[in-house]
Design a protein around this motif. Structure first.
Motif, PDB file in Angstrom:
ATOM      1  N   SER A   1       0.803  -1.217   0.000  1.00 18.16           N
ATOM      2  CA  SER A   1       0.000   0.000   0.000  1.00 18.16           C
ATOM      3  C   SER A   1       0.841   1.274   0.000  1.00 18.16           C
ATOM      4  N   ARG A   2       2.171   1.138   0.141  1.00 21.09           N
ATOM      5  CA  ARG A   2       3.041   2.320   0.183  1.00 21.09           C
ATOM      6  C   ARG A   2       3.222   2.914  -1.200  1.00 21.09           C
TER       7      ARG A   2
ATOM      8  N   SER B   1      12.233  17.547  -1.671  1.00 17.88           N
ATOM      9  CA  SER B   1      13.388  16.753  -1.259  1.00 17.88           C
ATOM     10  C   SER B   1      13.657  15.624  -2.250  1.00 17.88           C
ATOM     11  N   VAL B   2      14.917  15.377  -2.519  1.00 14.77           N
ATOM     12  CA  VAL B   2      15.307  14.301  -3.423  1.00 14.77           C
ATOM     13  C   VAL B   2      14.858  12.938  -2.897  1.00 14.77           C
ATOM     14  N   GLU B   3      14.686  12.827  -1.584  1.00 12.90           N
ATOM     15  CA  GLU B   3      14.264  11.557  -0.988  1.00 12.90           C
ATOM     16  C   GLU B   3      12.904  11.080  -1.496  1.00 12.90           C
ATOM     17  N   LEU B   4      12.076  11.973  -2.013  1.00 10.97           N
ATOM     18  CA  LEU B   4      10.779  11.559  -2.549  1.00 10.97           C
ATOM     19  C   LEU B   4      10.936  10.654  -3.758  1.00 10.97           C
ATOM     20  N   PHE B   5      12.077  10.754  -4.441  1.00 15.13           N
ATOM     21  CA  PHE B   5      12.255  10.034  -5.698  1.00 15.13           C
ATOM     22  C   PHE B   5      13.278   8.909  -5.625  1.00 15.13           C
ATOM     23  N   VAL B   6      13.818   8.625  -4.445  1.00 12.44           N
ATOM     24  CA  VAL B   6      14.785   7.529  -4.329  1.00 12.44           C
ATOM     25  C   VAL B   6      14.264   6.467  -3.384  1.00 12.44           C
TER      26      VAL B   6
ATOM     27  N   SER C   1       5.064   6.722  -8.309  1.00  5.41           N
ATOM     28  CA  SER C   1       3.703   7.194  -8.018  1.00  5.41           C
ATOM     29  C   SER C   1       3.729   8.609  -7.441  1.00  5.41           C
ATOM     30  N   ARG C   2       4.789   8.933  -6.687  1.00  2.00           N
ATOM     31  CA  ARG C   2       4.923  10.304  -6.179  1.00  2.00           C
ATOM     32  C   ARG C   2       5.123  11.282  -7.328  1.00  2.00           C
ATOM     33  N   LEU C   3       5.912  10.862  -8.321  1.00  2.44           N
ATOM     34  CA  LEU C   3       6.110  11.707  -9.499  1.00  2.44           C
ATOM     35  C   LEU C   3       4.771  11.933 -10.196  1.00  2.44           C
ATOM     36  N   ALA C   4       4.013  10.870 -10.391  1.00  2.00           N
ATOM     37  CA  ALA C   4       2.706  11.000 -11.043  1.00  2.00           C
ATOM     38  C   ALA C   4       1.793  11.929 -10.243  1.00  2.00           C
ATOM     39  N   PHE C   5       1.819  11.817  -8.928  1.00  4.35           N
ATOM     40  CA  PHE C   5       1.009  12.684  -8.071  1.00  4.35           C
ATOM     41  C   PHE C   5       1.414  14.152  -8.242  1.00  4.35           C
ATOM     42  N   LEU C   6       2.719  14.424  -8.207  1.00  2.45           N
ATOM     43  CA  LEU C   6       3.192  15.799  -8.358  1.00  2.45           C
ATOM     44  C   LEU C   6       2.829  16.353  -9.730  1.00  2.45           C
ATOM     45  N   MET C   7       2.947  15.531 -10.751  1.00  2.00           N
ATOM     46  CA  MET C   7       2.572  15.976 -12.098  1.00  2.00           C
ATOM     47  C   MET C   7       1.086  16.337 -12.140  1.00  2.00           C
TER      48      MET C   7
ATOM     49  N   GLU D   1       7.972   5.435 -19.515  1.00  2.00           N
ATOM     50  CA  GLU D   1       8.413   4.179 -18.911  1.00  2.00           C
ATOM     51  C   GLU D   1       8.456   4.276 -17.387  1.00  2.00           C
ATOM     52  N   ILE D   2       8.877   5.418 -16.881  1.00  2.00           N
ATOM     53  CA  ILE D   2       8.934   5.613 -15.429  1.00  2.00           C
ATOM     54  C   ILE D   2       7.526   5.647 -14.841  1.00  2.00           C
ATOM     55  N   ILE D   3       6.656   6.442 -15.436  1.00  2.00           N
ATOM     56  CA  ILE D   3       5.279   6.564 -14.941  1.00  2.00           C
ATOM     57  C   ILE D   3       4.567   5.210 -14.976  1.00  2.00           C
ATOM     58  N   ASN D   4       4.853   4.406 -15.987  1.00  2.00           N
ATOM     59  CA  ASN D   4       4.189   3.108 -16.147  1.00  2.00           C
ATOM     60  C   ASN D   4       4.900   1.962 -15.422  1.00  2.00           C
ATOM     61  N   GLY D   5       5.925   2.278 -14.639  1.00  2.00           N
ATOM     62  CA  GLY D   5       6.591   1.279 -13.833  1.00  2.00           C
ATOM     63  C   GLY D   5       7.547   0.368 -14.576  1.00  2.00           C
TER      64      GLY D   5
END
Length: 138
Positions: free
Chosen positions: A75-76, A133-138, A81-87, A110-114
Motif C-alpha cells: 500500500s506504500r 526533497s530528493v528523498e521523494l524520488f529515491v 507514483s509520487r512523481l505521477a502525483f506531483l505531475m 516508462e517511469i510513470i508506467n513502472g
C-alpha cells in the motif's frame, strides 16, 4: 548540537506549531498527514524554507515508520507514483518534464508506467524541478 544551515529559532517555532511526535494511532497519523500535505502544497506553489524542508522530511519519516509498521508494504507509494502525483497536482504532462529532467518523453512514460526506475541523477533533477526533497524520488 547545532544543525548546519538551520535557523534554530525558526525551526523551533515550526516544531512548536506542528508538535511532531511518534505516531501511535490513525488519529495521530491523520494529523501528521495533514501537516505533511500542507507543506507539500506549499512546496508545489513556490518552495519551502530550509526549516520547512527539514520538518517536511521529519514528517515523512514519522509517517513512513508508522505505515511500515501498521499497513501492508503493497500500500506504500513509490517514487514513480509520487512523481505521477506531483505531475497531477501541477497539471503537467510527460512532455513538460522532458526539457528540465529527462532526455525523452518515452523515458518519462516508462517511469510513470513502472517499466523503469528513477535514477539518482533524475531524482536530483526532479527534486530541483518540483522544489522538493530528493528523498521523494529515491
Amino acid at each position: 548540537m547545532m544543525i548546519a544551515d538551520v535557523d534554530t529559532q525558526k525551526y523551533g517555532e515550526l516544531l512548536l506549531s506542528v508538535l511532531p511526535t511518534s505516531i501511535r494511532n490513525d488519529d495521530e497519523l491523520d494529523r501528521m498527514t495533514r501537516e505533511f500535505d500542507a507543506l507539500m502544497t506549499k512546496s508545489l506553489k513556490g518552495g519551502l524554507t530550509f526549516e520547512e524542508q527539514r520538518l517536511f522530511e521529519l514528517l515523512a519519516d514519522l509517517i513512513e515508520k508508522y505505515e511500515d509498521e501498521n499497513y501492508p508494504v503493497g500500500s506504500r507509494s513509490t517514487p514513480e507514483s509520487r512523481l505521477a502525483f506531483l505531475m497531477e497536482q501541477k497539471d503537467l504532462t510527460q512532455k513538460d518534464l522532458v526539457p528540465a529532467v529527462f532526455s525523452s518523453q518515452s523515458i518519462v512514460s516508462e517511469i510513470i508506467n513502472g517499466k523503469r526506475k528513477i535514477n539518482i541523477n533524475q531524482a536530483r533533477k526532479l527534486a530541483d524541478f518540483f522544489k522538493v526533497s530528493v528523498e521523494l524520488f529515491v
